[in-house]
Design an enzyme around this catalytic site. Structure first.
Site, mmCIF file in Angstrom:
data_model
loop_
_atom_site.group_PDB
_atom_site.id
_atom_site.type_symbol
_atom_site.label_atom_id
_atom_site.label_comp_id
_atom_site.label_asym_id
_atom_site.label_seq_id
_atom_site.Cartn_x
_atom_site.Cartn_y
_atom_site.Cartn_z
ATOM 1 N N TYR A 183 0.840 -1.191 0.000
ATOM 2 C CA TYR A 183 0.000 0.000 0.000
ATOM 3 C C TYR A 183 0.881 1.249 0.000
ATOM 4 O O TYR A 183 1.870 1.322 0.741
ATOM 5 C CB TYR A 183 -0.887 0.018 1.257
ATOM 6 C CG TYR A 183 -1.716 1.268 1.381
ATOM 7 C CD1 TYR A 183 -3.001 1.322 0.842
ATOM 8 C CD2 TYR A 183 -1.207 2.408 2.019
ATOM 9 C CE1 TYR A 183 -3.762 2.476 0.933
ATOM 10 C CE2 TYR A 183 -1.964 3.565 2.107
ATOM 11 C CZ TYR A 183 -3.244 3.589 1.564
ATOM 12 O OH TYR A 183 -3.989 4.738 1.650
ATOM 13 N N GLU A 217 -3.394 7.583 -4.225
ATOM 14 C CA GLU A 217 -3.347 6.290 -3.537
ATOM 15 C C GLU A 217 -3.114 5.163 -4.540
ATOM 16 O O GLU A 217 -3.788 5.108 -5.569
ATOM 17 C CB GLU A 217 -4.666 6.041 -2.786
ATOM 18 C CG GLU A 217 -4.643 4.795 -1.908
ATOM 19 C CD GLU A 217 -5.998 4.539 -1.256
ATOM 20 O OE1 GLU A 217 -6.999 4.407 -1.969
ATOM 21 O OE2 GLU A 217 -6.041 4.483 -0.011
#
Ligand code: ADP
Ligand code: MG
Length: 242
Positions: A109, A197
Site C-alpha cells: 500500500y 493512492e
C-alpha cells in the site's frame, strides 16, 4: 475532483511510473479489439467508478477470452456498481478499463496526502496492500509508516528508504522505489493533487514494483491552473460514457 483509475494511470505513465498496458472502452463491441491490441491470453476488466472495493463486488474480473470481457461489459455498462465505499444505490459504470494481467507476488500500500500542520506531503506506506488501509491502521498500526517529504530537499533518498524498509523491499526494489517516490512527489505538486493512492502497489513475480490501482484527487481550489483538468471530468468524456 476525483479521477477515474484509467485517468490516474495515464498521469502515472506521464510521470514514468510503471502501469499496465490497457485500453478504456465504452461499449461491449469494443472489447475484442481492445484485447487484441493489448495482446496476451488473459486480461483484467475493471469497472470505472469513483470508489474502491470493486474487486470484492464483482467490478474487477480476470478474463481468459474476449467473450468473457463482452459478458462483463454487457453486465456492467449502464448499470450501477455497489461497493462498501459507495451508498446503497452505487455508482454508474460508464466505462471499463481492460488491461494486461499482472502476476502478483505481493500487494503493498502507498498513498500521499498533504499534512497542513507540518506543511509536508506525507506518504503512507504499508506491507499490507490490497485491503482497507483503515483496518490495517486499526489492527496492525506497526505495519504502517507515515513519512513527511519536502520536495527537492536533500533527505528524499533517506526518507524513501524509510518507507522501503516498512514495505520490506529488497535492494533492487528499493532502487526502483526511490525514483518512484521522486516522480510521485513531482506529480503530486505539479498537478495540484490533494490525494494519491496506489492500493495495491505490487511486487510482480519478476520482483519488480508495479502500480495496479490508481486513485487521484485534484485539489478543486487549484483547477484554475490545471488546464487539462476539465477534460478529466466525467461530463467532458466522450458522449458514449455519459
Ligand atoms: P479495488 O481497489 O476497487 O478493489 P483494484 O484495482 O485494487 O480495485 O483491484 C482489486 C484487485 O484485483 C487488486 O488488489 C489485485 O489483486 C487485482 N488486480 C487488479 N488489477 C489487476 C491486473 N491488471 N492484473 C492482475 N490483478 C489485478
Ligand atoms: Mg484498489
Amino acid at each position: 475532483m476525483n479521477l477515474h483509475e484509467y485517468q490516474g494511470k495515464a498521469l502515472f505513465a506521464e510521470y514514468n511510473l510503471p502501469v499496465s498496458k490497457g485500453k478504456i472502452i465504452y461499449s461491449a463491441d469494443e472489447v475484442t479489439d481492445a484485447c487484441n491490441e493489448i495482446g496476451g491470453t488473459s486480461w483484467v476488466v475493471k469497472a470505472q467508478v469513483h470508489a474502491g472495493g470493486r474487486g470484492k463486488s464483482g467490478g474487477v474480473q480476470l478474463i481468459n477470452t474476449p467473450e468473457d470481457g463482452i459478458k462483463f461489459a454487457e453486465k456492467w455498462l449502464g448499470n450501477n456498481l455497489v461497493t462498501y465505499q459507495t451508498d446503497a444505490k452505487g455508482q454508474p459504470v460508464n466505462s471499463i478499463l481492460i488491461e494486461e494481467c499482472t502476476n502478483i507476488s505481493q500487494e503493498l500500500y502507498l498513498s500521499a496526502v498533504i499534512d497542513r500542520d507540518s506543511q509536508k506531503i506525507v506518504f503512507i506506506g504499508s506491507s499490507e496492500g490490497g485491503v482497507n488501509i483503515e483496518d490495517v491502521a486499526k489492527n496492525m498500526p506497526e505495519k504502517i509508516i507515515y513519512q513527511g517529504f519536502v520536495y527537492k530537499d536533500d533527505s528524499l533518498n533517506e526518507n524513501a528508504e524509510n518507507i522501503a524498509k516498512v514495505l520490506k523491499l529488497n535492494d533492487q526494489q528499493t532502487l526502483q522505489f526511490i525514483p518512484m517516490i521522486d516522480n510521485l512527489l513531482r506529480l503530486f505538486i505539479e498537478k495540484d493533487l490533494s490525494l494519491l493512492e496506489i492500493n495495491p502497489l505490487v511486487i510482480t513475480e519478476n520482483g519488480d514494483l508495479h502500480c495496479l490501482d490508481a486513485k487521484i484527487n485534484i485539489d478543486s481550489n487549484a483547477l484554475y491552473r490545471q488546464p487539462e483538468a476539465p477534460v478529466l471530468e466525467d461530463a467532458f468524456i466522450p458522449s458514449a460514457e455519459k
